[in-house]
Scaffold this motif. Structure first.
Motif, PDB file in Angstrom:
ATOM      1  N   ILE A  72       0.847  -1.262   0.222  1.00  0.00           N
ATOM      2  CA  ILE A  72       0.280   0.060  -0.223  1.00  0.00           C
ATOM      3  C   ILE A  72       0.800   1.107   0.075  1.00  0.00           C
ATOM      4  O   ILE A  72       1.795   1.365   0.802  1.00  0.00           O
ATOM      5  N   GLU A  73       0.495   2.081  -0.897  1.00  0.00           N
ATOM      6  CA  GLU A  73       1.251   3.342  -1.007  1.00  0.00           C
ATOM      7  C   GLU A  73       1.159   4.452  -0.040  1.00  0.00           C
ATOM      8  O   GLU A  73       0.254   5.358  -0.172  1.00  0.00           O
ATOM      9  N   ASP A  74       1.752   4.316   1.455  1.00  0.00           N
ATOM     10  CA  ASP A  74       1.303   5.262   2.187  1.00  0.00           C
ATOM     11  C   ASP A  74       2.435   5.094   3.195  1.00  0.00           C
ATOM     12  O   ASP A  74       3.002   3.949   3.741  1.00  0.00           O
ATOM     13  N   ASN A  75       2.821   6.106   3.967  1.00  0.00           N
ATOM     14  CA  ASN A  75       4.094   6.269   4.736  1.00  0.00           C
ATOM     15  C   ASN A  75       3.805   5.793   6.088  1.00  0.00           C
ATOM     16  O   ASN A  75       4.579   4.976   6.827  1.00  0.00           O
ATOM     17  N   MET A  76       2.281   5.812   6.574  1.00  0.00           N
ATOM     18  CA  MET A  76       2.093   5.318   8.090  1.00  0.00           C
ATOM     19  C   MET A  76       2.126   3.624   7.841  1.00  0.00           C
ATOM     20  O   MET A  76       2.499   2.908   8.598  1.00  0.00           O
ATOM     21  N   ALA A  77       1.428   3.188   6.851  1.00  0.00           N
ATOM     22  CA  ALA A  77       1.319   1.868   6.485  1.00  0.00           C
ATOM     23  C   ALA A  77       2.710   1.220   6.414  1.00  0.00           C
ATOM     24  O   ALA A  77       2.965   0.039   6.995  1.00  0.00           O
ATOM     25  N   PHE A  78       3.733   1.897   6.050  1.00  0.00           N
ATOM     26  CA  PHE A  78       5.162   1.434   5.997  1.00  0.00           C
ATOM     27  C   PHE A  78       5.523   1.008   7.384  1.00  0.00           C
ATOM     28  O   PHE A  78       6.036  -0.146   7.391  1.00  0.00           O
ATOM     29  N   PHE A  79       5.471   1.787   8.291  1.00  0.00           N
ATOM     30  CA  PHE A  79       5.908   1.305   9.735  1.00  0.00           C
ATOM     31  C   PHE A  79       5.173   0.224  10.225  1.00  0.00           C
ATOM     32  O   PHE A  79       5.573  -0.577  11.038  1.00  0.00           O
ATOM     33  N   LEU A  80       3.981   0.138   9.913  1.00  0.00           N
ATOM     34  CA  LEU A  80       2.954  -0.667  10.587  1.00  0.00           C
ATOM     35  C   LEU A  80       3.343  -2.092   9.848  1.00  0.00           C
ATOM     36  O   LEU A  80       3.411  -3.004  10.341  1.00  0.00           O
ATOM     37  N   ALA A  81       3.582  -2.014   8.630  1.00  0.00           N
ATOM     38  CA  ALA A  81       3.970  -3.267   7.827  1.00  0.00           C
ATOM     39  C   ALA A  81       5.340  -3.931   8.282  1.00  0.00           C
ATOM     40  O   ALA A  81       5.474  -5.073   8.771  1.00  0.00           O
ATOM     41  N   LEU A  82       6.396  -2.993   8.548  1.00  0.00           N
ATOM     42  CA  LEU A  82       7.620  -3.557   9.085  1.00  0.00           C
ATOM     43  C   LEU A  82       7.474  -3.962  10.302  1.00  0.00           C
ATOM     44  O   LEU A  82       8.033  -5.298  10.843  1.00  0.00           O
ATOM     45  N   SER A  83       6.400  -3.537  11.243  1.00  0.00           N
ATOM     46  CA  SER A  83       6.199  -4.135  12.623  1.00  0.00           C
ATOM     47  C   SER A  83       5.545  -5.490  12.453  1.00  0.00           C
ATOM     48  O   SER A  83       5.832  -6.379  13.485  1.00  0.00           O
ATOM     49  N   LEU A  84       4.612  -5.663  11.528  1.00  0.00           N
ATOM     50  CA  LEU A  84       3.862  -6.945  11.510  1.00  0.00           C
ATOM     51  C   LEU A  84       4.995  -7.951  10.903  1.00  0.00           C
ATOM     52  O   LEU A  84       4.902  -9.282  11.454  1.00  0.00           O
ATOM     53  N   ILE A  85       6.062  -7.430  10.131  1.00  0.00           N
ATOM     54  CA  ILE A  85       7.012  -8.470   9.736  1.00  0.00           C
ATOM     55  C   ILE A  85       7.833  -9.018  11.025  1.00  0.00           C
ATOM     56  O   ILE A  85       8.096 -10.115  11.024  1.00  0.00           O
ATOM     57  N   ILE A  86       8.112  -7.696  11.909  1.00  0.00           N
ATOM     58  CA  ILE A  86       8.955  -8.345  13.160  1.00  0.00           C
ATOM     59  C   ILE A  86       8.300  -9.167  13.894  1.00  0.00           C
ATOM     60  O   ILE A  86       8.790 -10.330  14.344  1.00  0.00           O
ATOM     61  N   VAL A  87       6.958  -9.023  14.088  1.00  0.00           N
ATOM     62  CA  VAL A  87       6.353  -9.868  15.147  1.00  0.00           C
ATOM     63  C   VAL A  87       6.156 -11.084  14.500  1.00  0.00           C
ATOM     64  O   VAL A  87       6.155 -12.266  15.099  1.00  0.00           O
ATOM     65  N   GLY A  88       5.810 -11.234  13.283  1.00  0.00           N
ATOM     66  CA  GLY A  88       5.582 -12.535  12.373  1.00  0.00           C
ATOM     67  C   GLY A  88       6.723 -13.305  12.233  1.00  0.00           C
ATOM     68  O   GLY A  88       7.008 -14.604  12.689  1.00  0.00           O
ATOM     69  N   ASN A  89       8.145 -12.786  12.066  1.00  0.00           N
ATOM     70  CA  ASN A  89       9.153 -13.440  12.100  1.00  0.00           C
ATOM     71  C   ASN A  89       9.652 -14.065  13.439  1.00  0.00           C
ATOM     72  O   ASN A  89      10.210 -14.939  13.393  1.00  0.00           O
ATOM     73  N   GLY A  90       9.176 -13.309  14.392  1.00  0.00           N
ATOM     74  CA  GLY A  90       9.526 -13.909  15.827  1.00  0.00           C
ATOM     75  C   GLY A  90       8.992 -14.969  16.111  1.00  0.00           C
ATOM     76  O   GLY A  90       9.283 -15.966  16.766  1.00  0.00           O
ATOM     77  N   PHE A  91       7.787 -15.260  15.579  1.00  0.00           N
ATOM     78  CA  PHE A  91       7.015 -16.847  15.996  1.00  0.00           C
ATOM     79  C   PHE A  91       7.421 -17.577  14.635  1.00  0.00           C
ATOM     80  O   PHE A  91       7.685 -18.796  14.920  1.00  0.00           O
TER      81      PHE A  91
END
Ligand code: GLN
Length: 510
Positions: free
Chosen positions: A108-127
């Motif tokens: 999604i082309e949005d700067n706020m979405a960018f940080f949320l996306a990285l965070s989802l990858i961080i939590v997901g990778n953790g599991f």
């Protein structure tokens, strides 16, 4: 962790349990998404997210380092929650789903979405990441000599993903736009989940990877079933992490930037806490355990230094490729991210065969020597990149061969350290501390990203107008690489000099 005692009834493929190949492909696709995204990340931040900032390199280095630190630190929590509550299967599904959502949000082309996306990858990778690696171990009986080659095959899967993804995602991003590249990473992750699900459908895992007992998911905490509470908290953690990631704020004084980065502070805290806990454990341990624990900590520390230089590939080296390497007609800067994995695929089997051959002749170097040599290889690789400046053309661009040689040497160094160290950790840690020590081993990558951030900030180039390249950037990078080479070579020499002593502390462990 649920462990099955049934080993003999597993169907074998190429002499390995059939389950290995499902895990191999699941991890291949997960790393495909991880490295496909990583290949684009730095350039995307420079060109899109922080485009308008004069200190965009600095901001990019800060966020890249926080992302990398958190994406590896989360594995410690994901591993623990899996052991205690979810079990490996549920953790892998939860992690994989969060990671694919993260990749799609990035599309999604949005700067706020960018940080949320990285965070989802961080939590997901953790599991996902720690549990799929442990899962491989459960397929083999303790002491099974095939286990090591099982892990080598698995490491190949990781790197097939890491090789192909930057090529494809980089091409899509350049041809159709960034978001197609990120989207493909998401599709890769979903494919990984489907492979894993097929494995379960075909019953290749027996009863492995189930929660630690039947009731644990139903047990209520704060009136909510744990099986629901953990995923809900995982999802809720994402916006909080997004806040941490975006907390970066550059403050300019006298033309120099500094930032107030909460993630740096958190990592200093984690570092002190881990060291204090280890000191306490060493104090409690008997003399033999104390020596072995000390060696485990030392090896992890050396590994941190190595990854601290190695993980520059996704940041400073990608920028160097974009700004100062003559890539005309060869590949894009994002695609250069595939080179490390390419060499790992080529070299993993020959180098592991070399260790076996040397063992037969009684010449196999002990672990600390391999670590010292690994750091020397890293040093020489950066030296090569530093020397490339001498062959720059009239526009300040250097031949691609330097980068190729650099990645070759760095990959040899990686194979001298990473797989060797992983297997030594299980030999050196006392049984009661194995899970913790493995967690600390993963933390070495997390702390490494603090080094990556520090170096990235030192080599940040200030610019307010679009693309920068040429002799001005060339000197900044090559001077930086020369300094890194000196530190890595120095570290390698120190480790080699200390090796006879470390070897003594290791006792029988090779
Ligand atoms: N390349 C390996 C992987 O992706 C190790 C990376 C690391 O630990 N820094 O699993």
């Amino acid at each position: 962790m649920t462990e099955s005692t049934e080993f003999s009834d597993q169907k074998q493929v190429f002499g390995h349990p059939q389950g290995l190949f499902y895990l191999f492909f699941a991890e291949l696709w997960e790393r495909f998404s991880f490295y496909g995204m990583r290949a684009l990340l730095t350039l995307y931040m420079i060109d899109v997210i922080f485009k308008a900032l004069a200190e965009r390199d600095y901001a990019t280095a800060a966020v890249y380092s926080s992302y990398g630190s958190l994406v590896y630190a989360s594995t410690v929590i994901g591993g623990k929650l899996s052991d205690k509550i979810l079990g490996m299967r549920n953790s892998i599904f939860l992690g994989g789903i969060l990671m694919s959502i993260g990749h799609f949000v990035l599309a999604i082309e949005d700067n706020m979405a960018f940080f949320l996306a990285l965070s989802l990858i961080i939590v997901g990778n953790g599991f996902f990441k720690p549990n799929i690696s442990t899962f491989v171990g459960t397929l083999y009986e303790k002491g099974d000599p095939k286990k090591d080659s099982g892990f080598t095959i698995f490491y190949m899967g990781i790197n097939i993903g890491g090789w192909v993804a930057p090529l494809l995602c980089g091409w899509l991003a350049a041809t159709y736009g960034w978001h197609y590249g990120f989207g493909l990473a998401g599709i890769g992750m979903l494919t990984g989940l489907i492979v894993f699900w097929r494995g379960i459908q075909n019953n290749v895992f027996g009863d492995r990877g189930l929660p630690p007992n039947e009731h644990v998911l139903e047990k209520k905490v704060l009136g909510i079933k744990q099986g629901i509470l953990v995923p809900v908290l995982a999802v809720l953690a994402a916006p909080l992490i997004a806040l941490l990631l975006s907390s970066y704020k550059a403050i300019a004084t006298d033309g120099m930037f500094a930032d107030q980065n909460i993630v740096n502070v958190i990592f200093t805290g984690i570092g002190i806490a881990v060291l204090a806990y280890l000191a306490y454990e060493m104090f409690k341990a008997n003399v033999k355990e104390r020596k072995e624990l000390f060696v485990a900590v030392l090896l992890t520390f050396f590994m941190t230094i190595f990854w601290g230089f190695h993980e520059l590939s996704g940041s400073v080296i990608t920028l160097f490729a974009a700004r100062n390497i003559d890539l005309d007609g060869i590949m894009s800067a994002a695609q250069t991210n595939s080179l490390n994995s390419m060499f790992i695929i080529i070299l993993a089997i020959p180098i592991s065969m070399m260790w076996t051959w040397l063992s037969k002749k009684n010449w196999n170097p002990r672990t600390p020597y391999k670590f010292g040599l690994g750091l020397l290889f890293a040093g020489i690789s950066f030296y090569v990149l530093a020397l490339s400046g001498g062959s720059a053309n009239e526009s300040g661009f250097v031949p691609f061969t330097y980068l190729l040689l650099m990645y070759f040497l760095l990959s040899v160094g990686e194979l001298f350290m990473s797989p060797v160290g992983l297997s030594k950790m299980t030999d050196l840690a006392p049984m009661r501390l194995i899970a913790f020590i493995m967690g600390v081993w993963f933390l070495s990558s997390a702390f490494a990203f603090q080094i990556v951030g520090f170096i990235g900030k030192q080599l940040a180039i200030e610019s307010t107008d679009g693309d920068v390249s040429g002799f001005a950037t060339l000197t900044v990078y090559t001077d930086g690489f020369m300094l890194i080479a000196k530190y890595a070579l120095g570290a390698g020499v120190i480790v080699l000099l200390a090796s006879p002593l470390i070897k003594k502390l290791m006792g029988k462990v090779h």
